[in-house]
Design a protein around this motif. Structure first.
Motif, PDB file in Angstrom:
ATOM      1  N   GLY A  76       0.793  -1.223   0.000  1.00 39.55           N
ATOM      2  CA  GLY A  76       0.000   0.000   0.000  1.00 39.55           C
ATOM      3  C   GLY A  76       0.825   1.271   0.000  1.00 39.55           C
ATOM      4  N   ASN A  77       2.140   1.161  -0.187  1.00 41.28           N
ATOM      5  CA  ASN A  77       3.003   2.343  -0.235  1.00 41.28           C
ATOM      6  C   ASN A  77       2.906   3.006  -1.604  1.00 41.28           C
ATOM      7  OD1 ASN A  77       4.152   1.913   2.405  1.00 41.28           O
ATOM      8  ND2 ASN A  77       5.298   0.225   1.486  1.00 41.28           N
ATOM      9  N   TYR A  78       2.748   4.318  -1.592  1.00 35.02           N
ATOM     10  CA  TYR A  78       2.651   5.088  -2.823  1.00 35.02           C
ATOM     11  C   TYR A  78       3.935   4.987  -3.629  1.00 35.02           C
ATOM     12  CZ  TYR A  78       2.197   9.181  -5.880  1.00 35.02           C
ATOM     13  OH  TYR A  78       2.154  10.021  -6.963  1.00 35.02           O
ATOM     14  N   ILE A  79       3.782   4.696  -4.918  1.00 40.46           N
ATOM     15  CA  ILE A  79       4.934   4.640  -5.824  1.00 40.46           C
ATOM     16  C   ILE A  79       4.975   5.888  -6.693  1.00 40.46           C
ATOM     17  CG2 ILE A  79       6.029   3.406  -7.729  1.00 40.46           C
ATOM     18  CD1 ILE A  79       4.654   0.848  -6.616  1.00 40.46           C
ATOM     19  N   GLY A  80       3.877   6.188  -7.371  1.00 35.71           N
ATOM     20  CA  GLY A  80       3.858   7.338  -8.259  1.00 35.71           C
ATOM     21  C   GLY A  80       2.539   7.468  -8.989  1.00 35.71           C
ATOM     22  N   LYS A  81       2.504   8.474  -9.825  1.00 37.20           N
ATOM     23  CA  LYS A  81       1.336   8.761 -10.658  1.00 37.20           C
ATOM     24  C   LYS A  81       1.863   9.005 -12.072  1.00 37.20           C
ATOM     25  CE  LYS A  81      -2.616  11.902 -10.879  1.00 37.20           C
ATOM     26  NZ  LYS A  81      -3.209  13.117 -10.298  1.00 37.20           N
ATOM     27  N   PRO A  82       2.179   7.921 -12.786  1.00 36.37           N
ATOM     28  CA  PRO A  82       2.814   8.089 -14.098  1.00 36.37           C
ATOM     29  C   PRO A  82       1.898   8.764 -15.106  1.00 36.37           C
ATOM     30  CG  PRO A  82       2.249   5.790 -13.711  1.00 36.37           C
ATOM     31  CD  PRO A  82       1.963   6.525 -12.442  1.00 36.37           C
ATOM     32  N   ASP A  83       2.527   9.455 -16.048  1.00 35.19           N
ATOM     33  CA  ASP A  83       1.763  10.084 -17.120  1.00 35.19           C
ATOM     34  C   ASP A  83       0.986   9.023 -17.898  1.00 35.19           C
ATOM     35  OD1 ASP A  83       2.629  12.726 -16.576  1.00 35.19           O
ATOM     36  OD2 ASP A  83       4.531  12.271 -17.547  1.00 35.19           O
ATOM     37  N   SER A  84       1.596   7.858 -18.111  1.00 38.62           N
ATOM     38  CA  SER A  84       0.911   6.710 -18.722  1.00 38.62           C
ATOM     39  C   SER A  84       1.287   5.464 -17.948  1.00 38.62           C
ATOM     40  CB  SER A  84       1.316   6.527 -20.191  1.00 38.62           C
ATOM     41  OG  SER A  84       0.813   7.567 -20.981  1.00 38.62           O
ATOM     42  N   TRP A  85       0.294   4.608 -17.706  1.00 38.70           N
ATOM     43  CA  TRP A  85       0.512   3.365 -16.970  1.00 38.70           C
ATOM     44  C   TRP A  85      -0.108   2.219 -17.760  1.00 38.70           C
ATOM     45  CZ3 TRP A  85       3.219   0.872 -13.613  1.00 38.70           C
ATOM     46  CH2 TRP A  85       2.739  -0.315 -13.065  1.00 38.70           C
ATOM     47  N   CYS A  86       0.713   1.244 -18.116  1.00 37.87           N
ATOM     48  CA  CYS A  86       0.247   0.035 -18.784  1.00 37.87           C
ATOM     49  C   CYS A  86       0.195  -1.058 -17.726  1.00 37.87           C
ATOM     50  CB  CYS A  86       1.177  -0.353 -19.930  1.00 37.87           C
ATOM     51  SG  CYS A  86       0.643  -1.858 -20.767  1.00 37.87           S
ATOM     52  N   ASP A  87      -0.997  -1.333 -17.238  1.00 34.31           N
ATOM     53  CA  ASP A  87      -1.147  -2.299 -16.151  1.00 34.31           C
ATOM     54  C   ASP A  87      -0.766  -3.705 -16.595  1.00 34.31           C
ATOM     55  OD1 ASP A  87      -1.884  -2.476 -13.348  1.00 34.31           O
ATOM     56  OD2 ASP A  87      -3.508  -3.785 -14.044  1.00 34.31           O
ATOM     57  N   GLU A  88      -1.080  -4.050 -17.825  1.00 32.77           N
ATOM     58  CA  GLU A  88      -0.758  -5.382 -18.336  1.00 32.77           C
ATOM     59  C   GLU A  88       0.734  -5.687 -18.220  1.00 32.77           C
ATOM     60  OE1 GLU A  88      -0.837  -7.547 -22.673  1.00 32.77           O
ATOM     61  OE2 GLU A  88      -2.564  -6.313 -22.131  1.00 32.77           O
ATOM     62  N   LEU A  89       1.572  -4.684 -18.433  1.00 30.68           N
ATOM     63  CA  LEU A  89       3.022  -4.860 -18.400  1.00 30.68           C
ATOM     64  C   LEU A  89       3.671  -4.334 -17.125  1.00 30.68           C
ATOM     65  CD1 LEU A  89       3.758  -3.690 -22.055  1.00 30.68           C
ATOM     66  CD2 LEU A  89       3.767  -6.060 -21.210  1.00 30.68           C
ATOM     67  N   ALA A  90       2.894  -3.660 -16.280  1.00 35.12           N
ATOM     68  CA  ALA A  90       3.447  -2.947 -15.120  1.00 35.12           C
ATOM     69  C   ALA A  90       4.578  -2.038 -15.599  1.00 35.12           C
ATOM     70  CB  ALA A  90       3.913  -3.893 -14.028  1.00 35.12           C
ATOM     71  N   MET A  91       4.223  -1.190 -16.566  1.00 32.34           N
ATOM     72  CA  MET A  91       5.186  -0.284 -17.190  1.00 32.34           C
ATOM     73  C   MET A  91       4.671   1.148 -17.102  1.00 32.34           C
ATOM     74  SD  MET A  91       6.680  -0.522 -21.045  1.00 32.34           S
ATOM     75  CE  MET A  91       6.352   0.905 -22.067  1.00 32.34           C
ATOM     76  N   ALA A  92       5.562   2.046 -16.692  1.00 35.05           N
ATOM     77  CA  ALA A  92       5.219   3.462 -16.569  1.00 35.05           C
ATOM     78  C   ALA A  92       5.944   4.256 -17.652  1.00 35.05           C
ATOM     79  CB  ALA A  92       5.625   3.984 -15.197  1.00 35.05           C
ATOM     80  N   HIS A 112      13.538  10.435  -6.515  1.00 35.43           N
ATOM     81  CA  HIS A 112      12.858   9.581  -5.532  1.00 35.43           C
ATOM     82  C   HIS A 112      11.758   8.749  -6.199  1.00 35.43           C
ATOM     83  CE1 HIS A 112      14.926  10.904  -1.938  1.00 35.43           C
ATOM     84  NE2 HIS A 112      14.723  12.161  -2.278  1.00 35.43           N
ATOM     85  N   ARG A 113      11.016   9.381  -7.084  1.00 31.40           N
ATOM     86  CA  ARG A 113       9.967   8.655  -7.823  1.00 31.40           C
ATOM     87  C   ARG A 113      10.578   7.506  -8.619  1.00 31.40           C
ATOM     88  NH1 ARG A 113       8.256  11.582 -12.969  1.00 31.40           N
ATOM     89  NH2 ARG A 113      10.167  10.546 -13.573  1.00 31.40           N
ATOM     90  N   ASN A 114      11.653   7.789  -9.342  1.00 31.27           N
ATOM     91  CA  ASN A 114      12.285   6.751 -10.153  1.00 31.27           C
ATOM     92  C   ASN A 114      12.829   5.619  -9.293  1.00 31.27           C
ATOM     93  OD1 ASN A 114      11.599   8.235 -12.363  1.00 31.27           O
ATOM     94  ND2 ASN A 114      13.641   9.018 -12.735  1.00 31.27           N
ATOM     95  N   ASN A 115      13.339   5.946  -8.113  1.00 28.84           N
ATOM     96  CA  ASN A 115      13.804   4.915  -7.192  1.00 28.84           C
ATOM     97  C   ASN A 115      12.641   4.047  -6.704  1.00 28.84           C
ATOM     98  OD1 ASN A 115      16.466   5.710  -7.436  1.00 28.84           O
ATOM     99  ND2 ASN A 115      16.407   7.024  -5.626  1.00 28.84           N
ATOM    100  N   ARG A 116      11.490   4.661  -6.464  1.00 32.09           N
ATOM    101  CA  ARG A 116      10.310   3.876  -6.057  1.00 32.09           C
ATOM    102  C   ARG A 116       9.879   2.939  -7.174  1.00 32.09           C
ATOM    103  NH1 ARG A 116       8.798   9.027  -4.196  1.00 32.09           N
ATOM    104  NH2 ARG A 116       7.203   9.193  -5.818  1.00 32.09           N
ATOM    105  N   TYR A 117       9.917   3.434  -8.428  1.00 35.25           N
ATOM    106  CA  TYR A 117       9.599   2.560  -9.564  1.00 35.25           C
ATOM    107  C   TYR A 117      10.547   1.354  -9.590  1.00 35.25           C
ATOM    108  CZ  TYR A 117       6.592   6.044 -11.972  1.00 35.25           C
ATOM    109  OH  TYR A 117       5.593   6.906 -12.337  1.00 35.25           O
ATOM    110  N   VAL A 123       9.096  -1.242 -14.916  1.00 32.45           N
ATOM    111  CA  VAL A 123       9.861  -0.721 -16.042  1.00 32.45           C
ATOM    112  C   VAL A 123       9.325   0.677 -16.323  1.00 32.45           C
ATOM    113  CG1 VAL A 123      10.340  -0.972 -18.510  1.00 32.45           C
ATOM    114  CG2 VAL A 123      10.340  -2.991 -17.020  1.00 32.45           C
ATOM    115  N   VAL A 124      10.220   1.655 -16.408  1.00 31.42           N
ATOM    116  CA  VAL A 124       9.800   3.037 -16.649  1.00 31.42           C
ATOM    117  C   VAL A 124      10.596   3.616 -17.804  1.00 31.42           C
ATOM    118  CG1 VAL A 124      11.372   4.002 -14.920  1.00 31.42           C
ATOM    119  CG2 VAL A 124       9.377   5.304 -15.595  1.00 31.42           C
ATOM    120  N   VAL A 125       9.902   4.359 -18.648  1.00 28.40           N
ATOM    121  CA  VAL A 125      10.520   5.091 -19.750  1.00 28.40           C
ATOM    122  C   VAL A 125      10.317   6.573 -19.455  1.00 28.40           C
ATOM    123  CG1 VAL A 125      10.454   5.573 -22.234  1.00 28.40           C
ATOM    124  CG2 VAL A 125      10.047   3.242 -21.399  1.00 28.40           C
ATOM    125  N   GLN A 126      11.396   7.350 -19.576  1.00 32.57           N
ATOM    126  CA  GLN A 126      11.305   8.795 -19.412  1.00 32.57           C
ATOM    127  C   GLN A 126      11.583   9.445 -20.750  1.00 32.57           C
ATOM    128  OE1 GLN A 126      14.027   8.668 -15.757  1.00 32.57           O
ATOM    129  NE2 GLN A 126      12.926  10.609 -15.568  1.00 32.57           N
TER     130      GLN A 126
END
Length: 167
Positions: A76-92, A112-117, A123-126
């Motif tokens: 239940g710890n907050y990770i982030g609020k990505p601009d786009s979130w693909c739940d199927e892949l758990a990709m931000a 800090h956000r990227n570290n939480r990801y 997987v996160v793309v910036q």
């Protein structure tokens, strides 16, 4: 057109519903572009770069993505609020502009956000906003490569908080 309609809704000058009613009440001639922008707004796009990103995501042929949803880890710890979130892949996908992420505090929050990801196995793309315009094919290639990597690893357990939208 995007900037104009986004600003009107985001600043509270009118609602998305009011814009849609107004558009429907007049002639249909010359309304293709505003109708397309209103469809983007319905998809929870909140900035011009996010609208461009939505188009690029669709061109990439990736699984569906949601915009601006809050994500949490299994505890239940907050990770982030990505601009786009693909739940199927758990990709931000984050569209990180210089203006909003470069100052000392903003840069710290972004790290800090990227570290939480990373800690959650996401997987996160910036992407810089200018690349959406200047290098869309390279951005598509990066998104596809990240999606492939995300599909190959065990999917982390992520909780998505979806807010009910006002009518």
């Amino acid at each position: 057109m995007r900037a104009l309609l986004l600003e009107a809704v985001e600043t509270g000058l009118c609602t998305l519903s009011e814009l849609q009613v107004e558009l429907e009440s007049g002639s249909k001639r010359g309304t293709a572009l505003p109708r397309a922008v209103l469809r983007e707004l319905e998809a929870d796009v909140v900035s011009v770069p996010e609208a461009s990103a939505l188009s690029i995501w669709q061109r990439a042929g990736l699984p569906p993505a949601e915009r601006n949803v809050k994500i949490f880890d299994v505890h239940g710890n907050y990770i982030g609020k990505p601009d786009s979130w693909c739940d199927e892949l758990a990709m931000a996908w984050e569209i990180d502009s210089y203006a909003f992420h470069f100052g000392r505090d903003a840069f710290r929050r972004t790290l800090h956000r990227n570290n939480r990801y990373a800690a959650a196995g996401i997987v996160v793309v910036q992407t810089l906003p200018a690349r959406l315009r200047d290098e869309p094919e390279k951005v598509i290639a990066e998104l596809r490569a990240a999606a492939d990597a995300a599909a190959r690893r065990p999917r982390p357990t992520i909780i998505v908080a979806r807010e009910e939208r006002a009518a």
